[in-house]
Scaffold this motif. Structure first.
Motif, PDB file in Angstrom:
ATOM      1  N   UNK A 186      -4.922  14.875  -2.927  1.00  0.00           N
ATOM      2  CA  UNK A 186      -4.245  16.145  -2.659  1.00  0.00           C
ATOM      3  C   UNK A 186      -4.077  16.405  -1.175  1.00  0.00           C
ATOM      4  N   UNK A 187      -4.837  15.681  -0.326  1.00  0.00           N
ATOM      5  CA  UNK A 187      -4.772  15.904   1.118  1.00  0.00           C
ATOM      6  C   UNK A 187      -4.714  14.573   1.853  1.00  0.00           C
ATOM      7  N   UNK A 243       0.849  -1.194   0.000  1.00  0.00           N
ATOM      8  CA  UNK A 243       0.000   0.000   0.000  1.00  0.00           C
ATOM      9  C   UNK A 243       0.886   1.245   0.000  1.00  0.00           C
ATOM     10  N   UNK A 244       0.749   2.059  -1.029  1.00  0.00           N
ATOM     11  CA  UNK A 244       1.543   3.283  -1.158  1.00  0.00           C
ATOM     12  C   UNK A 244       0.581   4.468  -1.222  1.00  0.00           C
ATOM     13  N   UNK A 245       0.817   5.441  -0.364  1.00  0.00           N
ATOM     14  CA  UNK A 245       0.032   6.675  -0.385  1.00  0.00           C
ATOM     15  C   UNK A 245       0.811   7.752  -1.148  1.00  0.00           C
ATOM     16  N   UNK A 246       0.096   8.486  -1.965  1.00  0.00           N
ATOM     17  CA  UNK A 246       0.690   9.584  -2.729  1.00  0.00           C
ATOM     18  C   UNK A 246      -0.099  10.850  -2.431  1.00  0.00           C
ATOM     19  N   UNK A 247       0.598  11.895  -2.001  1.00  0.00           N
ATOM     20  CA  UNK A 247      -0.043  13.188  -1.733  1.00  0.00           C
ATOM     21  C   UNK A 247       0.652  14.246  -2.581  1.00  0.00           C
ATOM     22  N   UNK A 248      -0.111  14.874  -3.459  1.00  0.00           N
ATOM     23  CA  UNK A 248       0.414  15.909  -4.353  1.00  0.00           C
ATOM     24  C   UNK A 248      -0.732  16.811  -4.763  1.00  0.00           C
ATOM     25  N   UNK A 249      -0.458  18.104  -4.897  1.00  0.00           N
ATOM     26  CA  UNK A 249      -1.525  19.036  -5.271  1.00  0.00           C
ATOM     27  C   UNK A 249      -1.664  19.199  -6.781  1.00  0.00           C
ATOM     28  N   UNK A 250      -0.886  18.433  -7.564  1.00  0.00           N
ATOM     29  CA  UNK A 250      -0.975  18.505  -9.020  1.00  0.00           C
ATOM     30  C   UNK A 250      -1.735  17.277  -9.540  1.00  0.00           C
ATOM     31  N   UNK A 293       0.619  27.434  -0.983  1.00  0.00           N
ATOM     32  CA  UNK A 293       1.164  28.532  -0.182  1.00  0.00           C
ATOM     33  C   UNK A 293       0.699  28.492   1.264  1.00  0.00           C
ATOM     34  N   UNK A 294      -0.554  28.118   1.493  1.00  0.00           N
ATOM     35  CA  UNK A 294      -1.110  28.214   2.839  1.00  0.00           C
ATOM     36  C   UNK A 294      -1.220  26.855   3.525  1.00  0.00           C
ATOM     37  N   UNK A 295      -0.593  25.846   2.958  1.00  0.00           N
ATOM     38  CA  UNK A 295      -0.670  24.514   3.542  1.00  0.00           C
ATOM     39  C   UNK A 295       0.663  24.137   4.175  1.00  0.00           C
ATOM     40  N   UNK A 296       0.630  23.121   5.023  1.00  0.00           N
ATOM     41  CA  UNK A 296       1.857  22.638   5.629  1.00  0.00           C
ATOM     42  C   UNK A 296       2.743  22.004   4.563  1.00  0.00           C
ATOM     43  N   UNK A 303       6.310  18.374   7.105  1.00  0.00           N
ATOM     44  CA  UNK A 303       5.420  18.500   8.258  1.00  0.00           C
ATOM     45  C   UNK A 303       4.271  17.501   8.181  1.00  0.00           C
ATOM     46  N   UNK A 304       3.717  17.335   6.975  1.00  0.00           N
ATOM     47  CA  UNK A 304       2.614  16.387   6.806  1.00  0.00           C
ATOM     48  C   UNK A 304       3.086  14.956   7.063  1.00  0.00           C
ATOM     49  N   UNK A 305       4.253  14.604   6.547  1.00  0.00           N
ATOM     50  CA  UNK A 305       4.775  13.256   6.763  1.00  0.00           C
ATOM     51  C   UNK A 305       5.034  12.991   8.243  1.00  0.00           C
ATOM     52  N   UNK A 306       5.553  13.989   8.951  1.00  0.00           N
ATOM     53  CA  UNK A 306       5.813  13.827  10.385  1.00  0.00           C
ATOM     54  C   UNK A 306       4.501  13.610  11.140  1.00  0.00           C
ATOM     55  N   UNK A 307       3.464  14.323  10.728  1.00  0.00           N
ATOM     56  CA  UNK A 307       2.156  14.172  11.390  1.00  0.00           C
ATOM     57  C   UNK A 307       1.578  12.777  11.149  1.00  0.00           C
TER      58      UNK A 307
END
Length: 461
Positions: free
Chosen positions: A372-373, A343-350, A397-400, A404-408
Protein backbone atom coordinates in the motif's frame (compact mmCIF):
# COMPACT_ATOMS: atom_id res chain seq x y z
CA UNK A 1 -69.00 112.94 -0.24
CA UNK A 2 -70.26 109.39 -0.14
CA UNK A 3 -72.46 110.00 -3.13
CA UNK A 4 -69.52 111.36 -5.04
CA UNK A 5 -67.48 108.26 -4.16
CA UNK A 6 -70.25 105.90 -5.42
CA UNK A 7 -70.42 107.77 -8.70
CA UNK A 8 -66.66 107.46 -9.09
CA UNK A 9 -66.78 103.68 -8.43
CA UNK A 10 -69.59 103.26 -10.95
CA UNK A 11 -67.53 105.00 -13.60
CA UNK A 12 -64.56 102.72 -12.89
CA UNK A 13 -66.76 99.62 -13.12
CA UNK A 14 -68.16 100.74 -16.42
CA UNK A 15 -64.65 101.36 -17.69
CA UNK A 16 -63.54 97.88 -16.56
CA UNK A 17 -66.51 96.26 -18.30
CA UNK A 18 -65.69 98.10 -21.45
CA UNK A 19 -62.06 96.97 -21.22
CA UNK A 20 -63.14 93.37 -20.70
CA UNK A 21 -65.49 93.49 -23.64
CA UNK A 22 -62.71 94.91 -25.76
CA UNK A 23 -60.30 92.18 -24.60
CA UNK A 24 -62.89 89.49 -25.29
CA UNK A 25 -63.47 90.88 -28.76
CA UNK A 26 -59.74 90.88 -29.44
CA UNK A 27 -59.34 87.29 -28.22
CA UNK A 28 -62.22 86.17 -30.41
CA UNK A 29 -60.56 87.73 -33.44
CA UNK A 30 -57.28 85.97 -32.57
CA UNK A 31 -59.10 82.64 -32.13
CA UNK A 32 -60.92 83.12 -35.43
CA UNK A 33 -57.64 83.88 -37.19
CA UNK A 34 -56.02 80.76 -35.70
CA UNK A 35 -58.95 78.59 -36.74
CA UNK A 36 -58.76 79.93 -40.29
CA UNK A 37 -55.03 79.25 -40.38
CA UNK A 38 -55.51 75.66 -39.13
CA UNK A 39 -58.30 75.03 -41.63
CA UNK A 40 -56.29 76.46 -44.50
CA UNK A 41 -53.25 74.28 -43.52
CA UNK A 42 -55.17 70.96 -43.29
CA UNK A 43 -55.74 68.49 -46.13
CA UNK A 44 -58.87 69.04 -48.23
CA UNK A 45 -60.19 65.61 -47.34
CA UNK A 46 -59.81 65.78 -43.55
CA UNK A 47 -61.11 68.06 -40.90
CA UNK A 48 -58.68 69.42 -38.29
CA UNK A 49 -60.82 68.22 -35.39
CA UNK A 50 -60.87 64.68 -36.82
CA UNK A 51 -57.07 64.76 -36.98
CA UNK A 52 -57.00 65.97 -33.39
CA UNK A 53 -59.31 63.14 -32.32
CA UNK A 54 -57.12 60.62 -34.09
CA UNK A 55 -54.08 62.01 -32.28
CA UNK A 56 -55.85 61.66 -28.96
CA UNK A 57 -56.89 58.09 -29.84
CA UNK A 58 -53.35 57.18 -30.87
CA UNK A 59 -51.99 58.62 -27.64
CA UNK A 60 -54.46 56.50 -25.67
CA UNK A 61 -53.43 53.37 -27.59
CA UNK A 62 -49.78 54.14 -26.95
CA UNK A 63 -50.52 54.50 -23.24
CA UNK A 64 -52.44 51.19 -23.15
CA UNK A 65 -49.71 49.34 -25.02
CA UNK A 66 -47.06 50.84 -22.77
CA UNK A 67 -48.98 49.58 -19.76
CA UNK A 68 -49.29 46.15 -21.39
CA UNK A 69 -45.55 46.15 -22.09
CA UNK A 70 -44.80 46.94 -18.46
CA UNK A 71 -47.06 44.10 -17.36
CA UNK A 72 -45.31 41.72 -19.79
CA UNK A 73 -41.90 42.81 -18.52
CA UNK A 74 -43.03 42.16 -14.95
CA UNK A 75 -44.22 38.69 -15.97
CA UNK A 76 -40.90 38.04 -17.76
CA UNK A 77 -39.00 39.05 -14.66
CA UNK A 78 -41.04 36.57 -12.66
CA UNK A 79 -40.39 33.85 -15.28
CA UNK A 80 -36.66 34.66 -15.25
CA UNK A 81 -36.66 34.36 -11.48
CA UNK A 82 -38.28 30.94 -11.72
CA UNK A 83 -35.84 29.94 -14.50
CA UNK A 84 -32.87 30.99 -12.38
CA UNK A 85 -34.21 28.89 -9.53
CA UNK A 86 -34.77 25.92 -11.85
CA UNK A 87 -31.28 26.36 -13.31
CA UNK A 88 -29.80 26.37 -9.81
CA UNK A 89 -31.66 23.14 -9.06
CA UNK A 90 -30.44 21.62 -12.33
CA UNK A 91 -26.85 22.59 -11.55
CA UNK A 92 -27.19 21.05 -8.09
CA UNK A 93 -28.62 17.88 -9.64
CA UNK A 94 -25.81 17.82 -12.21
CA UNK A 95 -23.23 18.20 -9.43
CA UNK A 96 -24.88 15.35 -7.57
CA UNK A 97 -24.82 13.26 -10.74
CA UNK A 98 -21.15 14.06 -11.23
CA UNK A 99 -20.37 12.95 -7.67
CA UNK A 100 -22.38 9.78 -8.24
CA UNK A 101 -20.44 9.05 -11.41
CA UNK A 102 -17.17 9.55 -9.54
CA UNK A 103 -18.36 7.11 -6.87
CA UNK A 104 -19.41 4.59 -9.51
CA UNK A 105 -16.11 4.98 -11.33
CA UNK A 106 -14.05 4.25 -8.24
CA UNK A 107 -16.10 2.40 -5.62
CA UNK A 108 -18.01 0.10 -7.99
CA UNK A 109 -15.28 -0.51 -10.54
CA UNK A 110 -12.68 -1.20 -7.83
CA UNK A 111 -14.03 -4.65 -6.80
CA UNK A 112 -14.84 -5.43 -10.44
CA UNK A 113 -11.26 -4.63 -11.32
CA UNK A 114 -10.00 -7.05 -8.65
CA UNK A 115 -12.40 -9.78 -9.85
CA UNK A 116 -11.14 -9.45 -13.43
CA UNK A 117 -7.55 -9.75 -12.21
CA UNK A 118 -8.30 -12.92 -10.23
CA UNK A 119 -10.24 -14.50 -13.10
CA UNK A 120 -7.48 -13.71 -15.60
CA UNK A 121 -4.84 -15.14 -13.26
CA UNK A 122 -6.90 -18.31 -12.79
CA UNK A 123 -7.14 -18.81 -16.56
CA UNK A 124 -3.35 -19.27 -16.70
CA UNK A 125 -3.44 -22.19 -14.24
CA UNK A 126 -3.59 -25.80 -15.29
CA UNK A 127 -7.09 -26.92 -14.34
CA UNK A 128 -9.39 -29.83 -15.16
CA UNK A 129 -11.31 -29.29 -18.36
CA UNK A 130 -14.63 -28.71 -16.54
CA UNK A 131 -13.03 -26.20 -14.18
CA UNK A 132 -11.32 -24.42 -17.07
CA UNK A 133 -14.71 -24.05 -18.78
CA UNK A 134 -16.19 -22.56 -15.61
CA UNK A 135 -13.32 -20.10 -15.33
CA UNK A 136 -13.93 -19.10 -18.94
CA UNK A 137 -17.62 -18.47 -18.20
CA UNK A 138 -16.70 -16.37 -15.16
CA UNK A 139 -14.26 -14.31 -17.21
CA UNK A 140 -16.78 -13.68 -19.98
CA UNK A 141 -19.50 -12.75 -17.49
CA UNK A 142 -17.20 -10.30 -15.73
CA UNK A 143 -16.25 -8.84 -19.10
CA UNK A 144 -19.94 -8.39 -19.95
CA UNK A 145 -20.60 -6.67 -16.61
CA UNK A 146 -17.55 -4.46 -17.16
CA UNK A 147 -18.79 -3.52 -20.62
CA UNK A 148 -22.32 -2.72 -19.43
CA UNK A 149 -21.21 -0.61 -16.48
CA UNK A 150 -18.51 1.12 -18.50
CA UNK A 151 -21.02 1.97 -21.23
CA UNK A 152 -23.54 3.39 -18.76
CA UNK A 153 -20.87 5.44 -17.02
CA UNK A 154 -19.53 6.75 -20.35
CA UNK A 155 -22.95 7.81 -21.67
CA UNK A 156 -23.76 9.45 -18.31
CA UNK A 157 -20.48 11.35 -18.33
CA UNK A 158 -21.11 12.56 -21.87
CA UNK A 159 -24.68 13.64 -21.09
CA UNK A 160 -23.60 15.35 -17.87
CA UNK A 161 -20.90 17.27 -19.72
CA UNK A 162 -18.15 16.12 -17.32
CA UNK A 163 -16.11 14.33 -19.97
CA UNK A 164 -13.79 16.66 -21.88
CA UNK A 165 -11.27 16.12 -24.64
CA UNK A 166 -7.53 16.24 -24.02
CA UNK A 167 -6.15 16.65 -27.53
CA UNK A 168 -2.46 16.13 -28.16
CA UNK A 169 -0.29 15.04 -31.09
CA UNK A 170 0.72 11.38 -31.29
CA UNK A 171 1.75 8.77 -33.82
CA UNK A 172 -1.36 6.88 -34.83
CA UNK A 173 0.69 3.66 -34.70
CA UNK A 174 0.87 3.94 -30.89
CA UNK A 175 -2.89 3.40 -30.84
CA UNK A 176 -3.56 1.14 -33.82
CA UNK A 177 -0.63 -1.24 -33.35
CA UNK A 178 -1.83 -2.12 -29.85
CA UNK A 179 -5.48 -2.46 -30.92
CA UNK A 180 -4.46 -4.67 -33.85
CA UNK A 181 -2.55 -7.07 -31.59
CA UNK A 182 -5.40 -7.14 -29.09
CA UNK A 183 -8.23 -7.71 -31.54
CA UNK A 184 -6.27 -10.18 -33.66
CA UNK A 185 -6.61 -12.56 -30.70
CA UNK A 186 -10.22 -11.58 -30.02
CA UNK A 187 -11.11 -12.23 -33.66
CA UNK A 188 -9.28 -15.57 -33.64
CA UNK A 189 -11.53 -16.82 -30.83
CA UNK A 190 -14.49 -16.32 -33.20
CA UNK A 191 -12.67 -17.98 -36.09
CA UNK A 192 -12.01 -14.66 -37.85
CA UNK A 193 -8.81 -13.09 -39.18
CA UNK A 194 -7.79 -9.46 -38.79
CA UNK A 195 -5.90 -7.70 -41.58
CA UNK A 196 -4.03 -4.65 -40.31
CA UNK A 197 -2.43 -1.96 -42.46
CA UNK A 198 -0.16 0.19 -40.25
CA UNK A 199 0.39 3.91 -40.72
CA UNK A 200 3.20 6.29 -39.78
CA UNK A 201 0.99 9.40 -39.75
CA UNK A 202 0.98 11.90 -36.88
CA UNK A 203 -2.49 12.96 -35.75
CA UNK A 204 -3.89 15.27 -33.09
CA UNK A 205 -6.72 13.96 -30.93
CA UNK A 206 -7.59 12.61 -27.49
CA UNK A 207 -5.90 9.21 -27.58
CA UNK A 208 -8.16 7.60 -24.95
CA UNK A 209 -11.41 8.85 -26.50
CA UNK A 210 -10.29 7.96 -30.01
CA UNK A 211 -9.36 4.49 -28.74
CA UNK A 212 -12.90 4.20 -27.34
CA UNK A 213 -14.31 4.86 -30.83
CA UNK A 214 -12.01 2.40 -32.63
CA UNK A 215 -12.59 -0.27 -29.97
CA UNK A 216 -16.31 0.08 -30.48
CA UNK A 217 -15.92 -0.33 -34.24
CA UNK A 218 -13.74 -3.41 -33.75
CA UNK A 219 -16.00 -4.95 -31.10
CA UNK A 220 -19.04 -4.54 -33.32
CA UNK A 221 -17.17 -6.01 -36.27
CA UNK A 222 -16.28 -9.11 -34.23
CA UNK A 223 -19.79 -9.36 -32.78
CA UNK A 224 -21.68 -9.19 -36.07
CA UNK A 225 -19.33 -11.14 -38.34
CA UNK A 226 -19.84 -14.90 -38.44
CA UNK A 227 -17.09 -15.80 -40.92
CA UNK A 228 -14.48 -14.08 -43.02
CA UNK A 229 -12.14 -11.34 -41.91
CA UNK A 230 -11.86 -7.86 -40.40
CA UNK A 231 -9.86 -4.87 -41.61
CA UNK A 232 -8.12 -2.17 -39.60
CA UNK A 233 -6.27 0.46 -41.56
CA UNK A 234 -5.92 4.10 -42.58
CA UNK A 235 -6.32 6.18 -45.69
CA UNK A 236 -4.65 9.56 -46.09
CA UNK A 237 -7.07 12.32 -47.04
CA UNK A 238 -6.32 15.94 -47.80
CA UNK A 239 -8.11 17.09 -44.63
CA UNK A 240 -7.07 14.30 -42.25
CA UNK A 241 -6.35 10.64 -41.68
CA UNK A 242 -9.33 8.33 -42.18
CA UNK A 243 -9.14 5.40 -39.73
CA UNK A 244 -11.26 2.53 -41.02
CA UNK A 245 -12.67 -0.71 -39.59
CA UNK A 246 -14.29 -3.08 -42.06
CA UNK A 247 -15.88 -6.52 -41.84
CA UNK A 248 -17.42 -9.23 -44.03
CA UNK A 249 -20.60 -9.38 -41.95
CA UNK A 250 -24.22 -9.29 -43.10
CA UNK A 251 -24.24 -5.55 -43.77
CA UNK A 252 -26.67 -2.94 -42.47
CA UNK A 253 -29.92 -2.09 -44.29
CA UNK A 254 -30.24 1.54 -45.41
CA UNK A 255 -33.13 2.40 -43.00
CA UNK A 256 -31.06 1.26 -40.00
CA UNK A 257 -27.86 3.17 -40.79
CA UNK A 258 -28.91 6.33 -38.98
CA UNK A 259 -30.93 4.61 -36.28
CA UNK A 260 -28.02 2.51 -34.98
CA UNK A 261 -26.32 5.71 -33.74
CA UNK A 262 -29.29 6.40 -31.43
CA UNK A 263 -29.56 5.15 -27.85
CA UNK A 264 -30.74 1.58 -27.25
CA UNK A 265 -30.71 0.69 -30.95
CA UNK A 266 -28.94 -2.46 -32.11
CA UNK A 267 -28.65 -4.18 -35.44
CA UNK A 268 -29.92 -7.77 -35.72
CA UNK A 269 -27.32 -10.18 -34.37
CA UNK A 270 -26.38 -13.49 -35.97
CA UNK A 271 -28.01 -16.54 -34.46
CA UNK A 272 -26.16 -18.00 -31.53
CA UNK A 273 -24.42 -14.72 -30.69
CA UNK A 274 -25.34 -14.08 -27.08
CA UNK A 275 -23.14 -11.01 -26.61
CA UNK A 276 -24.79 -8.64 -24.21
CA UNK A 277 -25.17 -4.95 -24.84
CA UNK A 278 -27.42 -1.98 -24.31
CA UNK A 279 -27.30 -0.56 -27.80
CA UNK A 280 -25.34 2.44 -26.55
CA UNK A 281 -21.97 1.80 -28.18
CA UNK A 282 -22.55 3.76 -31.38
CA UNK A 283 -24.46 6.44 -29.47
CA UNK A 284 -21.25 6.94 -27.46
CA UNK A 285 -19.27 7.00 -30.72
CA UNK A 286 -21.58 9.70 -32.06
CA UNK A 287 -21.16 11.87 -28.95
CA UNK A 288 -17.39 11.41 -28.80
CA UNK A 289 -16.93 12.17 -32.50
CA UNK A 290 -19.02 15.32 -32.06
CA UNK A 291 -16.95 16.37 -29.04
CA UNK A 292 -13.70 15.78 -30.93
CA UNK A 293 -15.06 17.25 -34.19
CA UNK A 294 -14.01 14.04 -35.99
CA UNK A 295 -16.68 13.06 -38.58
CA UNK A 296 -17.81 9.43 -38.62
CA UNK A 297 -19.02 7.74 -41.81
CA UNK A 298 -20.62 4.38 -42.55
CA UNK A 299 -20.86 2.49 -45.82
CA UNK A 300 -22.41 -0.95 -46.09
CA UNK A 301 -23.61 -3.52 -48.60
CA UNK A 302 -26.08 -6.21 -47.63
CA UNK A 303 -24.43 -9.61 -47.63
CA UNK A 304 -20.94 -8.16 -48.14
CA UNK A 305 -20.14 -6.24 -44.97
CA UNK A 306 -19.75 -2.77 -43.48
CA UNK A 307 -17.06 -0.12 -43.18
CA UNK A 308 -16.97 2.39 -40.33
CA UNK A 309 -14.46 5.24 -40.41
CA UNK A 310 -13.51 8.36 -38.48
CA UNK A 311 -11.58 11.32 -39.89
CA UNK A 312 -8.81 12.59 -37.58
CA UNK A 313 -6.87 15.81 -38.27
CA UNK A 314 -3.14 15.63 -38.85
CA UNK A 315 -0.77 17.01 -36.24
CA UNK A 316 1.21 20.10 -37.15
CA UNK A 317 4.47 19.10 -38.91
CA UNK A 318 6.55 20.91 -36.29
CA UNK A 319 4.81 19.19 -33.38
CA UNK A 320 6.21 15.95 -32.00
CA UNK A 321 4.45 13.60 -29.58
CA UNK A 322 5.48 13.91 -25.95
CA UNK A 323 5.62 10.13 -25.48
CA UNK A 324 6.86 7.87 -28.26
CA UNK A 325 5.94 4.24 -27.65
CA UNK A 326 7.75 1.34 -29.22
CA UNK A 327 5.90 -1.05 -31.46
CA UNK A 328 3.84 -3.49 -29.34
CA UNK A 329 5.40 -6.87 -28.72
CA UNK A 330 3.54 -9.54 -30.76
CA UNK A 331 1.76 -12.25 -28.82
CA UNK A 332 4.00 -15.00 -30.17
CA UNK A 333 7.04 -13.33 -28.53
CA UNK A 334 5.57 -13.14 -25.05
CA UNK A 335 6.37 -16.61 -23.80
CA UNK A 336 10.11 -15.91 -23.73
CA UNK A 337 9.78 -12.16 -23.79
CA UNK A 338 10.82 -9.39 -21.40
CA UNK A 339 8.14 -10.18 -18.77
CA UNK A 340 10.01 -13.26 -17.56
CA UNK A 341 11.79 -12.41 -14.32
CA UNK A 342 11.22 -8.64 -14.50
CA UNK A 343 10.65 -6.77 -11.25
CA UNK A 344 7.29 -5.00 -11.10
CA UNK A 345 6.19 -2.86 -8.16
CA UNK A 346 2.49 -2.45 -7.43
CA UNK A 347 1.18 0.25 -5.08
CA UNK A 348 -2.53 0.27 -4.26
CA UNK A 349 -4.53 0.92 -1.10
CA UNK A 350 -7.05 -1.85 -1.91
CA UNK A 351 -5.94 -5.28 -0.54
CA UNK A 352 -8.06 -7.23 -3.08
CA UNK A 353 -6.46 -5.36 -5.98
CA UNK A 354 -2.99 -6.04 -4.58
CA UNK A 355 -3.71 -9.77 -4.33
CA UNK A 356 -5.21 -9.83 -7.81
CA UNK A 357 -2.23 -8.03 -9.34
CA UNK A 358 0.20 -10.37 -7.59
CA UNK A 359 -1.64 -13.40 -8.94
CA UNK A 360 -1.94 -12.04 -12.48
CA UNK A 361 1.58 -10.66 -12.85
CA UNK A 362 3.05 -13.74 -11.20
CA UNK A 363 1.28 -15.96 -13.73
CA UNK A 364 3.07 -14.00 -16.48
CA UNK A 365 6.50 -14.72 -14.95
CA UNK A 366 6.99 -11.32 -13.29
CA UNK A 367 8.64 -10.93 -9.90
CA UNK A 368 6.00 -8.87 -8.11
CA UNK A 369 6.41 -6.62 -5.07
CA UNK A 370 3.08 -5.19 -3.95
CA UNK A 371 2.11 -2.99 -0.99
CA UNK A 372 0.00 0.00 0.00
CA UNK A 373 3.01 2.31 0.42
CA UNK A 374 6.36 2.91 -1.27
CA UNK A 375 8.25 2.59 2.00
CA UNK A 376 6.86 -0.90 2.55
CA UNK A 377 7.95 -1.90 -0.96
CA UNK A 378 11.45 -0.53 -0.55
CA UNK A 379 11.82 -2.33 2.75
CA UNK A 380 10.91 -5.65 1.11
CA UNK A 381 12.90 -5.19 -2.08
CA UNK A 382 16.37 -5.90 -0.64
CA UNK A 383 17.75 -3.05 -2.72
CA UNK A 384 16.68 -4.57 -6.03
CA UNK A 385 15.52 -1.75 -8.36
CA UNK A 386 12.11 -2.08 -10.03
CA UNK A 387 11.69 -2.07 -13.80
CA UNK A 388 8.04 -0.96 -13.86
CA UNK A 389 5.80 0.74 -11.33
CA UNK A 390 2.04 0.17 -11.40
CA UNK A 391 0.41 2.70 -9.08
CA UNK A 392 -3.19 3.57 -8.32
CA UNK A 393 -3.95 7.28 -8.68
CA UNK A 394 -6.23 7.54 -5.62
CA UNK A 395 -4.20 6.43 -2.61
CA UNK A 396 -6.39 7.91 0.12
CA UNK A 397 -7.68 11.35 1.05
CA UNK A 398 -4.61 12.48 2.97
CA UNK A 399 -1.93 10.81 0.86
CA UNK A 400 -0.06 11.97 -2.21
CA UNK A 401 -1.48 11.01 -5.59
CA UNK A 402 -0.12 8.18 -7.69
CA UNK A 403 1.47 10.69 -10.08
CA UNK A 404 3.28 12.45 -7.24
CA UNK A 405 4.45 9.14 -5.78
CA UNK A 406 5.69 7.90 -9.15
CA UNK A 407 7.59 11.15 -9.73
CA UNK A 408 9.25 10.81 -6.32
CA UNK A 409 10.30 7.22 -6.99
CA UNK A 410 11.66 8.17 -10.40
CA UNK A 411 14.18 10.49 -8.76
CA UNK A 412 15.48 7.45 -6.91
CA UNK A 413 15.19 5.00 -9.85
CA UNK A 414 15.78 7.06 -13.05
CA UNK A 415 14.98 4.19 -15.48
CA UNK A 416 11.70 3.33 -13.80
CA UNK A 417 8.73 3.10 -16.21
CA UNK A 418 5.56 4.34 -14.50
CA UNK A 419 1.96 3.35 -15.26
CA UNK A 420 -0.83 5.17 -13.41
CA UNK A 421 -4.08 3.19 -13.04
CA UNK A 422 -7.27 5.11 -12.41
CA UNK A 423 -11.04 5.18 -12.88
CA UNK A 424 -10.89 8.95 -13.38
CA UNK A 425 -11.54 9.92 -17.02
CA UNK A 426 -10.98 13.67 -16.58
CA UNK A 427 -8.99 15.30 -19.37
CA UNK A 428 -6.91 17.31 -16.90
CA UNK A 429 -5.68 14.15 -15.18
CA UNK A 430 -4.82 12.43 -18.46
CA UNK A 431 -2.90 15.55 -19.49
CA UNK A 432 -1.02 15.60 -16.19
CA UNK A 433 -0.02 11.95 -16.56
CA UNK A 434 1.06 12.45 -20.18
CA UNK A 435 3.10 15.57 -19.40
CA UNK A 436 4.83 13.67 -16.58
CA UNK A 437 6.02 11.15 -19.24
CA UNK A 438 3.95 8.37 -17.66
CA UNK A 439 1.35 5.97 -19.03
CA UNK A 440 -2.29 5.74 -18.04
CA UNK A 441 -4.59 2.71 -17.85
CA UNK A 442 -8.25 2.99 -16.91
CA UNK A 443 -10.21 0.75 -14.58
CA UNK A 444 -11.53 -1.88 -14.84
CA UNK A 445 -8.09 -2.94 -15.98
CA UNK A 446 -7.97 -5.01 -19.16
CA UNK A 447 -5.36 -7.75 -18.48
CA UNK A 448 -4.52 -8.11 -22.17
CA UNK A 449 -3.93 -4.37 -22.52
CA UNK A 450 -1.75 -4.38 -19.38
CA UNK A 451 0.31 -7.31 -20.64
CA UNK A 452 0.91 -5.63 -23.99
CA UNK A 453 1.98 -2.37 -22.35
CA UNK A 454 4.34 -4.12 -19.93
CA UNK A 455 5.96 -6.12 -22.72
CA UNK A 456 6.45 -3.00 -24.81
CA UNK A 457 7.89 -0.95 -21.93
CA UNK A 458 10.26 -3.70 -20.85
CA UNK A 459 11.47 -4.43 -24.36
CA UNK A 460 12.32 -0.75 -24.93
CA UNK A 461 14.52 -0.56 -21.81
Amino acid sequence: MALFQLAADSDETTADHAALREENRRLRKICQALMERVESGGSPDSAPYAAFERSVLLAEQVRERTDALHRTLDELNQVNTRLRAANAEAEAANLSKTKFLAAVSHDLLQPLNAARLFASALETHTLPEASQALVGHIGRSLKDVEGLIGTLVDISRLDAGVLHADKAPFAVSTLLDALAEEYRQVAAVRGLTLHYVPSSALVESDLALLARVIRNFLSNAVRYTEHGHLLLGCRRRSNGLEIMVGDTGPGIPEPQRRAIFLEFRRASQPQGNQSRGLGLGLAIVDRISTMLAHPVTLTSQLGRGSLFSILVPYAAPTTAPRITNSRPVPFNEWEHGPLQGCVVWVIDDDPATIEGMQALLGSWGCRVRAAATASALEAASDGEPPAVLLVDYHLGEERESGVELAARLRHRYPRLAAVVITANHEAALKRTIREADMHCLLKPLKPLRLKMLLATLLKSR
